[in-house]
Design an enzyme around this catalytic site. Sequence first.
Site, PDB file in Angstrom:
ATOM      1  N   ASP A 175       0.575  -0.875   0.324  1.00 41.03           N
ATOM      2  CA  ASP A 175       0.472   0.112   0.190  1.00 41.03           C
ATOM      3  C   ASP A 175       0.954   1.419  -0.176  1.00 41.03           C
ATOM      4  O   ASP A 175       1.813   1.418   0.793  1.00 41.03           O
ATOM      5  CB  ASP A 175      -0.695  -0.123   1.617  1.00 41.03           C
ATOM      6  N   ILE A 176       0.514   1.552  -1.036  1.00 45.79           N
ATOM      7  CA  ILE A 176       1.362   3.115  -1.284  1.00 45.79           C
ATOM      8  C   ILE A 176       2.034   4.033   0.244  1.00 45.79           C
ATOM      9  O   ILE A 176       2.381   5.065   0.028  1.00 45.79           O
ATOM     10  CB  ILE A 176       1.661   3.268  -2.784  1.00 45.79           C
ATOM     11  N   ASN A 223      -7.974  12.266 -10.161  1.00 50.37           N
ATOM     12  CA  ASN A 223      -8.184  13.159 -11.367  1.00 50.37           C
ATOM     13  C   ASN A 223      -8.069  14.982 -11.330  1.00 50.37           C
ATOM     14  O   ASN A 223      -7.611  15.082 -10.476  1.00 50.37           O
ATOM     15  CB  ASN A 223      -9.862  12.456 -11.563  1.00 50.37           C
ATOM     16  N   GLY A 232      -9.753   4.141  -5.553  1.00 50.89           N
ATOM     17  CA  GLY A 232      -8.603   3.953  -5.739  1.00 50.89           C
ATOM     18  C   GLY A 232      -7.566   4.284  -5.150  1.00 50.89           C
ATOM     19  O   GLY A 232      -7.824   4.676  -3.914  1.00 50.89           O
ATOM     20  N   VAL A 233      -6.029   4.365  -5.673  1.00 51.19           N
ATOM     21  CA  VAL A 233      -5.341   4.863  -4.535  1.00 51.19           C
ATOM     22  C   VAL A 233      -5.078   6.576  -4.201  1.00 51.19           C
ATOM     23  O   VAL A 233      -4.894   6.978  -3.300  1.00 51.19           O
ATOM     24  CB  VAL A 233      -3.515   5.026  -6.086  1.00 51.19           C
ATOM     25  N   ASP A 234      -5.969   6.841  -4.661  1.00 53.48           N
ATOM     26  CA  ASP A 234      -6.244   8.708  -4.849  1.00 53.48           C
ATOM     27  C   ASP A 234      -7.074   8.825  -2.899  1.00 53.48           C
ATOM     28  O   ASP A 234      -6.629   9.312  -2.400  1.00 53.48           O
ATOM     29  CB  ASP A 234      -7.279   9.462  -6.109  1.00 53.48           C
ATOM     30  N   SER A 261      -2.581   5.331 -14.379  1.00 53.89           N
ATOM     31  CA  SER A 261      -4.346   5.171 -14.814  1.00 53.89           C
ATOM     32  C   SER A 261      -4.494   3.388 -15.159  1.00 53.89           C
ATOM     33  O   SER A 261      -5.382   2.636 -16.405  1.00 53.89           O
ATOM     34  CB  SER A 261      -3.646   5.302 -16.359  1.00 53.89           C
ATOM     35  N   GLY A 276      -6.395   0.820 -13.587  1.00 50.65           N
ATOM     36  CA  GLY A 276      -6.931   1.091 -12.415  1.00 50.65           C
ATOM     37  C   GLY A 276      -8.620   1.765 -13.059  1.00 50.65           C
ATOM     38  O   GLY A 276      -8.983   1.060 -14.243  1.00 50.65           O
TER      39      GLY A 276
HETATM   40  N1  AR6 Z   1      -1.278   1.608  -3.239  1.00 51.35           N
HETATM   41  C1  AR6 Z   1      -0.606   1.384  -3.946  1.00 51.35           C
HETATM   42  N2  AR6 Z   1      -1.409   1.722  -5.439  1.00 51.35           N
HETATM   43  C2  AR6 Z   1      -2.743   1.347  -5.000  1.00 51.35           C
HETATM   44  C3  AR6 Z   1      -3.358   1.683  -3.668  1.00 51.35           C
HETATM   45  C4  AR6 Z   1      -2.524   1.658  -2.995  1.00 51.35           C
HETATM   46  N3  AR6 Z   1      -3.139   1.778  -1.860  1.00 51.35           N
HETATM   47  N4  AR6 Z   1      -4.437   1.573  -4.300  1.00 51.35           N
HETATM   48  C5  AR6 Z   1      -4.781   1.259  -5.831  1.00 51.35           C
HETATM   49  N5  AR6 Z   1      -3.303   0.751  -6.032  1.00 51.35           N
HETATM   50  P1  AR6 Z   1      -6.773   4.210  -9.651  1.00 51.35           P
HETATM   51  P2  AR6 Z   1      -6.301   5.464 -12.081  1.00 51.35           P
HETATM   52  C6  AR6 Z   1      -3.585   0.983  -7.794  1.00 51.35           C
HETATM   53  O1  AR6 Z   1      -7.603   3.364 -10.524  1.00 51.35           O
HETATM   54  O2  AR6 Z   1      -6.353   4.101 -12.961  1.00 51.35           O
HETATM   55  C7  AR6 Z   1      -9.267   8.080  -9.032  1.00 51.35           C
HETATM   56  O3  AR6 Z   1     -10.796   8.040  -8.085  1.00 51.35           O
HETATM   57  C8  AR6 Z   1      -4.101   0.393  -8.319  1.00 51.35           C
HETATM   58  O4  AR6 Z   1      -4.005  -1.761  -7.754  1.00 51.35           O
HETATM   59  O5  AR6 Z   1      -6.430   4.113  -8.902  1.00 51.35           O
HETATM   60  O6  AR6 Z   1      -5.052   6.074 -12.332  1.00 51.35           O
HETATM   61  C9  AR6 Z   1      -8.865   8.780  -9.565  1.00 51.35           C
HETATM   62  O7  AR6 Z   1      -9.573   9.661  -8.669  1.00 51.35           O
HETATM   63  C10 AR6 Z   1      -4.225   0.382  -9.958  1.00 51.35           C
HETATM   64  O8  AR6 Z   1      -3.309  -0.103 -10.403  1.00 51.35           O
HETATM   65  O9  AR6 Z   1      -5.842   4.842 -10.951  1.00 51.35           O
HETATM   66  C11 AR6 Z   1      -9.057   9.575 -10.259  1.00 51.35           C
HETATM   67  O10 AR6 Z   1     -10.889   9.527 -10.754  1.00 51.35           O
HETATM   68  C12 AR6 Z   1      -3.145   1.560  -9.825  1.00 51.35           C
HETATM   69  O11 AR6 Z   1      -3.599   2.013  -8.325  1.00 51.35           O
HETATM   70  C13 AR6 Z   1      -8.745   8.370 -11.033  1.00 51.35           C
HETATM   71  O12 AR6 Z   1      -9.301   6.925 -10.141  1.00 51.35           O
HETATM   72  C14 AR6 Z   1      -4.028   2.776 -10.453  1.00 51.35           C
HETATM   73  O13 AR6 Z   1      -6.020   3.000  -9.982  1.00 51.35           O
HETATM   74  C15 AR6 Z   1      -7.759   7.377 -11.775  1.00 51.35           C
HETATM   75  O14 AR6 Z   1      -8.252   5.852 -11.885  1.00 51.35           O
END
Ligand code: AR6
Length: 176
Positions: free
Chosen positions: A13-14, A27, A35-37, A120, A122
Site C-alpha cells: 500500500d503506497i 483526477n 483507488g489510490v487517490d 492509469s 485502475g
Molecule cells: N497503493 C498503491 N497502489 C494502489 C492503491 C494503494 N493503496 N490502491 C490502488 N492502487 P487507480 P487510475 C493501484 O484506479 O487508474 C481515482 O478515482 C491500483 O491497483 O487508483 O489512474 C482518481 O480520483 C492500480 O494499479 O487510478 C481518478 O478519478 C493503480 O493504483 C481515477 O481513480 C491505479 O489505479 C484515476 O484512475
Amino acid sequence: MQLNSKISICQKDITLLKVDAIVNAANKSLLGGGGVDGAIHKAAGKELVEECRTLKGCETGEAKITKAYHLPAKFVIHTVGPIWGNGNNNEKNLLESCYKNCLKLAVKNNIKTIAFPNISTGLYRFPKQMAAEIAMNTVNSFLADNNSIESVVFVCFDEENYNIYETIIKNWMTHN
Ligand code: AR6
C-alpha cells in the site's frame, strides 16, 4: 540501455511508504476519488484536500505537489493519468508525460526518494503491460540524464501489475 540500479519494485500500500514523495494517480479536480487517490486522501487527512483546493485542478499528463500531512512521506505529487480510450487519443504520450513531470517536480523540490503507483491502470483502464513498459522506460531514461534522484520504487498493489513489472525487470537483466 541498462536498467538503473536506483529502480526497484514492491507490492504494498503506497500510503505506508516513508519516502520523500509518493505519487498520486489523481483526477483533474485534484479533490480526491477512489483507488489510490482515495487511499492517499484518507491516510493524509482532510488538510490534503484543503491544500489541493488551492491548486485549481491539474491537466492530464501534468503534475502538482503538496505536503503529505499525516502520511509517512514528506510530499505528495499529484498527477492525472490519461483515461484509456482506444489508444488513438495520445494516451501513451500523456502517460509518459505523467512520469516525466513528476520526476521534474521531484528534482525541483530536492526530493531524493519517490514512489509511483501504476498510474492509469485502475479506474482509467490503461492496459497494464503497456503502462508498465512506458513507466519503466520513461523513468529509466530520466535517471540516465539526472543524478539527483536516489531511488524510484514502483509500487504494484495488485498481483497482476507486480508480475508484469517483475517479468520486465527479469527480461531487461537477461537481454541488456
Ligand atoms: N497503493 C498503491 N497502489 C494502489 C492503491 C494503494 N493503496 N490502491 C490502488 N492502487 P487507480 P487510475 C493501484 O484506479 O487508474 C481515482 O478515482 C491500483 O491497483 O487508483 O489512474 C482518481 O480520483 C492500480 O494499479 O487510478 C481518478 O478519478 C493503480 O493504483 C481515477 O481513480 C491505479 O489505479 C484515476 O484512475
